[in-house]
Design an enzyme around this catalytic site. Sequence first.
Site, PDB file in Angstrom:
ATOM      1  N   ARG A   1     -32.277 -29.418  21.688  1.00  0.00           N
ATOM      2  CA  ARG A   1     -33.003 -28.388  20.700  1.00  0.00           C
ATOM      3  C   ARG A   1     -32.263 -28.644  19.259  1.00  0.00           C
ATOM      4  NH1 ARG A   1     -29.707 -24.051  20.399  1.00  0.00           N
ATOM      5  NH2 ARG A   1     -28.747 -23.425  22.152  1.00  0.00           N
TER       6      ARG A   1
ATOM      7  N   LYS B   1     -25.532 -27.603  33.780  1.00  0.00           N
ATOM      8  CA  LYS B   1     -24.359 -27.992  33.436  1.00  0.00           C
ATOM      9  C   LYS B   1     -23.509 -28.869  34.121  1.00  0.00           C
ATOM     10  CE  LYS B   1     -23.345 -24.424  29.995  1.00  0.00           C
ATOM     11  NZ  LYS B   1     -24.595 -23.412  29.995  1.00  0.00           N
TER      12      LYS B   1
ATOM     13  N   GLU C   1     -14.492 -24.973  35.490  1.00  0.00           N
ATOM     14  CA  GLU C   1     -13.670 -25.979  34.659  1.00  0.00           C
ATOM     15  C   GLU C   1     -12.146 -25.436  34.581  1.00  0.00           C
ATOM     16  OE1 GLU C   1     -15.755 -26.151  31.040  1.00  0.00           O
ATOM     17  OE2 GLU C   1     -17.306 -27.708  31.961  1.00  0.00           O
TER      18      GLU C   1
END
Length: 665
Positions: free
Chosen positions: A294, A118, A202
């Site tokens: 995916r 990430k 974050e």
Amino acid sequence: MAMFEKILIANRGEIACRIIRSCRRLGIRTVAVYSEADAGAQHVRQADEAWPIGGPRPADSYLRGDAILEVAIRSGAQAIHPGYGFLSENADFADAVEAAGLAFIGPGAASMRKMGSKAGAKELMHAAGVPVVPGYTGQDQSLNTLSREAARIGFPLMIKAAHGGGGKGMRIVHRLDDFAAQLESCQREAANAFGKDRVLLERYIGSPRHIEIQVFADRHGNTLHLNERECSAQRRYQKVLEEAPSPFLTPELRQQMGDAAVQAARAIDYVNAGTVEFIVAPDGTFYFMEINTRLQVEHPVTEMTTGLDLVEWQLRVAAGEPMPLGQAQIAQRGHAIEVRLYAEDPEAGFLPGSGKLEQLDLPAPDAHVRIDAGVVQGDTVSIFYDPMIAKLIVWDEDRPRALARLADALRQCDVVGPKSNIAFLERLARHPAVVEGRIDTGYLDRHLDEFIGVTEPDAAVVMAAAAAHLLMQEAQARADAQANSDPGSPWALADGWRLGHAGRRPLVFLFREHTLSLQAQGHAGDYRIDFDGHTHEVHQAKLTGDVLSLRIDQQARRYQVRPQGDRLCLHDGQQRWSLAPVAAYRRAASADAGSDDRVRAPMPGRVVVVKAKVGDTVSAGQELLVMEAMKMELALKAPRAGVVKETRAASGDFVDADSVLVTLE
């Protein structure tokens, strides 16, 4: 490249069954793989051939890339479809598949590696001009550095596992004093789930929406998006309800987010199906979260609103064909909603369940209702995998009609065996925050009491209806026994009580783990029910099939009544009540519930860490062990203050439900 003749599906459950359906329609033969726990599973039964690959734990079977690749080669498969979860985002596995001369039905390993972290993904998207949330993505993972960066970013903030997804390894921290403990928990969960404990920080966006864009790209330079899905109804970052289109987006914002998603896919040279996830602030400002490399669990809502088969698109792109349509040809019609039926107990903190599905009632599929399931009645929900029973997807011309379809479809669902979340989903579907399209990602966690343990204002009326139904059934049984002239029937006994007698009869039901006592008298559809100090008059009760119609206190009522093992389910078209006669309650209550001296395993699973040792003095509510079961961590706490007398489990041990793990003096 010609279309594949045979593919191997490196997954299980509903996604494996769903892939098999598309392959069958295209004339492609399928090879299933299965663990010891899945020898009789539906994907094994539906595939053209099936091969065993190891033990019940994922690490011994579905995560064994070498065993799966060996089966693919021996079976003559030309490609491997990984589904989602397990090896679907494993770049090393994708490389191994390609090296063996087979096609991997998904993006290339290089693209996966760019999104595998990430932190790295955020840095890459920022460089590509895609909006990202401010935070810290650095390599220095020391507590001092992370604490300093947390103070710089400000609170509340989000800690996220840098590798992984699905809501695992995520924590919201509101104070610096809580940061170290939350960081440790997040890192441990990330290491257990993904094998790496790196995290990123974050800024936490208040009251955000979670909106994702389905993207597709082929090897001919074409990249497009298939519109959005809104997944804002979440509990602990796990999606609960998904819909398309989003009721929040304007046409302008939809265009901006679609363009940003395509830009993100092109930045990593993406090929095949993927999902670009965004967090959206209340003012419409959106930020990149991640790309799931995916097919997603919620892809059916995109299929229902576009009329496309995304698995077919995956197969065609993997075979080297260009995408069948261009961006201008992607239509969006009507509204679709998906919810997931789980074997879990919302009243007990959504504790995952397992066991045999003694009864499984689902609505019949049609143009408006789709069922994606990996189990049928009689199958077992295993302790080793996600406890999903089925995905329920509905479609209609607009959102209000789709919500009505969802309510009707849920009304037709019943599960007997493990507990399920059906009643929770029904409350969710009719809740004003959902109906009005204003739910945000934190709403369920902030207002869970609005969806669980709700006090029903009509409980007394429902009890009267249940009592009337029971008396009518007994009357019918008496009539049948008399007609058969069975001298052994209890109805042939000449005792002093009859349904038509003026005497009062006690009835006891179990309702939401409480025993409720009633007094009943009457016959032939007319009864007097005394409950909780009040008398309710029941008239003209009639049972037609599974529909009970009657008047209670002069008000007409109508319920669908269905047996659920030794319980009874009454449904008024909006909500359900599950009750058990006193005999069933006594059987349930007879089980040993343990004592305040013992800490038991609430379900089968693996002990992750033992935090207490013999001789420790502990306080009530102190965490003693952490278990992992059904893809989640469970903290087991001391039932009272005391001294630890014995620990009966160690880290890594597998334990059965109700096993005593710790005792107190």
